[in-house]
Write an enzyme that holds these catalytic residues in place. Structure first.
Site, PDB file in Angstrom:
ATOM      1  N   LEU A  29     -85.496  41.649 -10.997  1.00 24.14           N
ATOM      2  CA  LEU A  29     -84.149  41.486 -10.689  1.00 24.14           C
ATOM      3  C   LEU A  29     -83.567  40.736 -11.787  1.00 24.14           C
ATOM      4  O   LEU A  29     -82.307  41.063 -11.920  1.00 24.14           O
ATOM      5  CB  LEU A  29     -83.880  40.788  -9.261  1.00 24.14           C
ATOM      6  CG  LEU A  29     -84.679  41.422  -8.184  1.00 24.14           C
ATOM      7  CD1 LEU A  29     -84.576  40.435  -6.867  1.00 24.14           C
ATOM      8  CD2 LEU A  29     -83.690  42.416  -7.951  1.00 24.14           C
ATOM      9  N   GLY A  30     -84.079  39.963 -12.332  1.00 22.12           N
ATOM     10  CA  GLY A  30     -83.582  39.021 -13.530  1.00 22.12           C
ATOM     11  C   GLY A  30     -84.242  38.061 -14.050  1.00 22.12           C
ATOM     12  O   GLY A  30     -85.601  37.830 -13.636  1.00 22.12           O
ATOM     13  N   SER A  31     -83.808  37.635 -15.265  1.00 23.68           N
ATOM     14  CA  SER A  31     -84.897  36.632 -16.147  1.00 23.68           C
ATOM     15  C   SER A  31     -83.727  35.533 -16.649  1.00 23.68           C
ATOM     16  O   SER A  31     -82.565  35.711 -16.874  1.00 23.68           O
ATOM     17  CB  SER A  31     -85.577  37.142 -17.123  1.00 23.68           C
ATOM     18  OG  SER A  31     -84.965  37.619 -17.988  1.00 23.68           O
ATOM     19  N   GLY A  35     -87.757  31.302 -15.671  1.00 20.24           N
ATOM     20  CA  GLY A  35     -88.736  32.201 -15.253  1.00 20.24           C
ATOM     21  C   GLY A  35     -88.188  33.598 -14.993  1.00 20.24           C
ATOM     22  O   GLY A  35     -87.067  33.925 -15.196  1.00 20.24           O
ATOM     23  N   VAL A  37     -87.336  36.674 -12.058  1.00 23.36           N
ATOM     24  CA  VAL A  37     -87.104  36.969 -10.718  1.00 23.36           C
ATOM     25  C   VAL A  37     -87.618  38.320 -10.244  1.00 23.36           C
ATOM     26  O   VAL A  37     -86.893  39.115 -10.685  1.00 23.36           O
ATOM     27  CB  VAL A  37     -85.791  36.585 -10.053  1.00 23.36           C
ATOM     28  CG1 VAL A  37     -85.591  36.856  -8.546  1.00 23.36           C
ATOM     29  CG2 VAL A  37     -85.395  35.074 -10.243  1.00 23.36           C
ATOM     30  N   LYS A  51     -89.384  34.083  -7.578  1.00 24.82           N
ATOM     31  CA  LYS A  51     -89.233  33.628  -8.851  1.00 24.82           C
ATOM     32  C   LYS A  51     -90.495  33.176  -9.580  1.00 24.82           C
ATOM     33  O   LYS A  51     -91.198  32.445  -8.665  1.00 24.82           O
ATOM     34  CB  LYS A  51     -88.257  32.327  -9.109  1.00 24.82           C
ATOM     35  CG  LYS A  51     -88.265  31.742 -10.339  1.00 24.82           C
ATOM     36  CD  LYS A  51     -87.148  30.575 -10.390  1.00 24.82           C
ATOM     37  CE  LYS A  51     -85.859  30.583 -10.482  1.00 24.82           C
ATOM     38  NZ  LYS A  51     -85.044  29.340 -10.698  1.00 24.82           N
ATOM     39  N   ASP A 145     -75.376  23.037 -10.922  1.00 25.54           N
ATOM     40  CA  ASP A 145     -75.370  24.044 -11.785  1.00 25.54           C
ATOM     41  C   ASP A 145     -74.409  25.353 -11.072  1.00 25.54           C
ATOM     42  O   ASP A 145     -74.918  26.469 -11.260  1.00 25.54           O
ATOM     43  CB  ASP A 145     -76.574  24.646 -12.380  1.00 25.54           C
ATOM     44  CG  ASP A 145     -76.528  25.397 -13.604  1.00 25.54           C
ATOM     45  OD1 ASP A 145     -75.441  25.237 -14.218  1.00 25.54           O
ATOM     46  OD2 ASP A 145     -77.608  26.166 -13.806  1.00 25.54           O
TER      47      ASP A 145
END
Length: 720
Positions: A29-31, A35, A37, A51, A145
């Site tokens: 899904l993403g990085s 880490g 995901v 994750k 964040d």
């Protein structure tokens, strides 16, 4: 799309490349820096986001503690506006956490693909985020964040994700020092100034910045440099142009500098609740503890209206020194004074009657042998006093600018100020403001960016000036100065005379330039495609404007260095993380891509030969072999903020935010030596720009927040 077969571990740590715990991993899904995901499926068919921590972080006990903290925080805040934690194992060989998968784009993706949200959408988004923050804070957690990429736009409202740097109020990890944690455009002032005192109000500030981004497509403190962003967050008023008129007062309250002046999530929910019914937002009563009336624009200070004598040194520790006002701190170009310490004496710079402000120091014979030296260029003014310097081709002289100093020539051997020119003052917001020698002229761009001035390199006398306010970039290239506009038009000036040589359309929107460090050969312009899938790189002859060659490489690329053999570029993902180094061969016009083992946030880079050195926010220093491929080494420096790395004579140099010059062994990737901090007694030392060190003539030079420029021997780092 990456395959989960590269993970290589299973429920009990045994080899099982297709699953983690009880969950089958299906796609990425993403990085990010922590880490990757993955989309996954539970045995019952539930769709999850898992994750998995990067391998190099898994071996770090401190990182494991942070990840355990993330799992704990995410479990505490699971609710309607967050992704619920289903399972986790922070003690696995590769720690992981599984949450409910929430279909939908992030706010960052939504704005990037479709532009700003409509006014009603922004109000609904704000109401949802306010309720999410209320629940998060009720659980005793500060997110720290909140940003567009951490807000998912689900069908039933926004969801806040990624608690990787969140902290419970009672966490011992809140006492960490020396680290700036967060994403600068969405960090509150206290996160830069007092990171150990960050509380729930910091999330409210971030929410205000997120909503400005949603409404306009840009943040309230936008800049290409994260350090400029940080300076603006601390000192400047937010840019709310384009924000719906009825929301602007609410967001201005959210973005108040003082945490106590910001509304609470409950107050924001009350203000934005009407969004669900399509009515106008209600503005809560201001809660200023120390009301500050709006101030009129502050005119630039000049030599005549300065309350301080041009020749009088300021004592930072004096109990009688007046505290800087907010108006004065926000004004970036206040007039300052140059005081150069030379051999125990003091040479003060005053403006001359003709207005040139040039002072030539009497010539003295240079020392026969180099000894470390330190010269204070700027000793007055609010905030830090960092200088920015460049060296001539032979390494015999440095040319520096500092607050209150347009340009100064220093003898590289002794540090003696040979001549100097008083300037308009102001913080140096970019390393690009360092004077550059081209064609025997010292070229200086004013801090405001409106003018370019040329001085004789030998005497410091003014030669010519040009209005460059219409140009977004000024790029000296040998005997030519290239002036680039934001839409891809370039005008070339002769650096000796200041006369126009040629003009033409080169590149396009979002183009970025890089010129070889020695100023010789072609200049290179990189232009990303509209969809960000590829980047065109053109080699331009500075003297004629002709394009020598042009090539295209995959990905969104940013040029960082060039020499006669190659152009070096960084590949970034949609979130702005650097994921790879690309070497574009100048002869064959072929690209070699080297993927990083983990992405870097806000990466800065420099090259030496075929090795590219990268520094990422948070402290990672990485050496990449751009020809053979792969990382040579990766080191956690422990320095949260530092300059672009510079390599020379087997060492890599960084300037830290506290004024330290650090040297690392270029072959082994270990710390070799460092100087003491130079922090101006710790007062107002945050600097928006961290100029890179200079390696020239077998010596290394650096600048620090206290206004010092200093030279050291790189062959004797143990004595620093």
């Amino acid at each position: 799309m990456a395959s989960p077969r590269s993970i290589g571990f299973g429920a009990e740590g045994a080899a099982d490349p297709e699953s983690v715990g009880a969950y089958r991993l299906e796609s990425v899904l993403g990085s990010g820096g922590m880490g990757v995901v993955h989309l996954a499926t539970s045995p019952s068919g539930m769709r999850l986001a898992v994750k998995v921590v990067h391998a190099q972080h898994a071996a770090d006990p401190e990182f494991r503690a942070r990840f355990r903290q993330e799992v704990s925080a995410a479990r505490r805040v699971s609710g309607a506006f967050t992704a619920s934690v289903v399972d986790a194992d922070p003690d696995a060989d590769r720690p992981w956490m599984a949450t409910v998968h929430i279909p939908g784009p992030t706010l960052a993706e939504r704005v990037k693909d479709n532009g700003p949200l409509g006014a009603a959408e922004v109000r609904r988004l704000g109401a949802g985020l306010a309720e999410a923050l209320r629940d998060i804070h009720r659980a005793g957690v500060v997110h720290r964040d909140l940003k567009p990429s951490n807000v998912l736009l689900a069908a039933d409202g926004p969801k806040v994700i990624d608690f990787g740097i969140s902290r419970p109020y009672d966490s011992d990890l809140r006492t960490e020092t020396g680290k700036l944690i967060g994403t600068p455009p969405f960090m509150a002032p206290e996160q830069f100034q007092r990171p150990r005192e960050v509380g729930p109000a910091a999330d409210v500030f971030a929410m205000g910045a997120v909503l400005v981004h949603a409404a306009t497509g840009s943040g309230p403190f936008d800049s290409a440099s994260p350090y400029v962003v940080a300076y603006q967050v601390v000192h400047n008023e937010p840019d709310l142009d384009g924000v719906p008129e009825d929301l602007a007062p609410v967001l201005r309250l959210c973005l108040a500098k003082d945490p106590g002046d910001r509304p609470t999530p409950d107050e924001l929910m009350s203000a934005l609740r009407s969004a669900a019914y399509g009515s106008e937002a209600h503005i809560p009563t201001q809660r200023f503890r120390n009301p500050v009336p709006p101030s009129d624009p502050v005119p630039p200070r000049t030599e005549s209206d300065s309350p301080e004598s041009p020749g009088s040194p300021e004592s930072p520790s004096s109990p009688h020194s007046p505290a800087p006002s907010r108006r004065r701190a926000r004004w970036v170009v206040g007039a300052l004074v140059l005081i150069g310490v030379v051999g125990g004496g003091v040479a003060a710079v005053r403006a001359l009657p003709d207005g040139t402000g040039t002072v030539a120091a009497p010539e003295q014979p240079a020392a026969a042998q180099f000894r470390p030296w330190n010269v204070r260029l700027a000793t007055q003014g609010d905030g830090n006093r960092t200088a920015s310097c460049s060296a001539d081709a032979g390494g015999g002289a440095l040319y520096c600018a500092a607050p209150g100093v347009a340009a100064a020539r220093l003898d590289a051997l002794s540090g003696k100020v040979l001549w100097s020119v008083a300037g308009d003052g102001g913080q140096l917001l970019s390393e690009d403001l360092a004077p550059v020698v081209a064609g025997g002229r010292v070229l200086v761009r004013a801090p405001g960016g409106g003018s370019l001035r040329a001085y004789d390199a030998g005497t410091g006398k003014p030669v010519w000036s040009a209005d460059v306010s219409a140009y977004s970039g000024v790029h000296p290239a040998g005997a030519t100065v290239l002036l680039a506009t934001a839409d891809g038009h370039v005008t070339a000036l002769n650096s000796v005379t200041g006369k126009e040589s040629w003009r033409k359309a080169v590149g396009g929107p979002r183009s970025q330039w890089v010129v070889p460090a020695d100023g010789k050969g072609a200049a290179f312009v990189a232009t990303p495609s509209a969809d960000g899938r590829s980047t065109s790189v053109a080699a331009l002859d500075p003297s004629s404007g002709s394009v020598r060659w042009q090539a295209r490489a995959d990905g969104r690329l940013r040029p960082v260095a060039a020499d006669g053999k190659a152009v070096f570029l960084l590949a970034t993902d949609a979130g702005g993380f650097t994921t790879a180094v690309v070497r574009l061969d100048a002869a064959a016009h072929t690209a070699r891509r080297t993927a990083l083992t983990a992405p870097l946030d806000q990466a800065q880079a420099g090259a030496a030969g075929d090795t590219v050195y990268l520094f990422g926010a948070g402290g990672a220093l990485v050496a990449v072999d751009s020809v053979r491929g792969g990382e040579k080494w990766r080191l956690d420096t422990g320095v949260a903020r530092a300059s672009r790395p510079v390599a020379s004579a087997g060492q890599v140099f960084l300037t830290g935010a506290d004024g330290r010059l650090l040297a690392f062994d270029a072959g082994k990737g270990v710390l070799a030596g460092q100087t003491n901090p130079r922090m101006n007694n710790g007062r107002y030392t945050f600097t928006p720009a961290l100029p890179a060190p200079l390696a020239a003539g077998g010596r290394v030079y650096a600048a620090s927040p206290d206004g010092s420029v200093f030279g050291v021997d790189p062959g004797d780092v143990a004595s620093w």
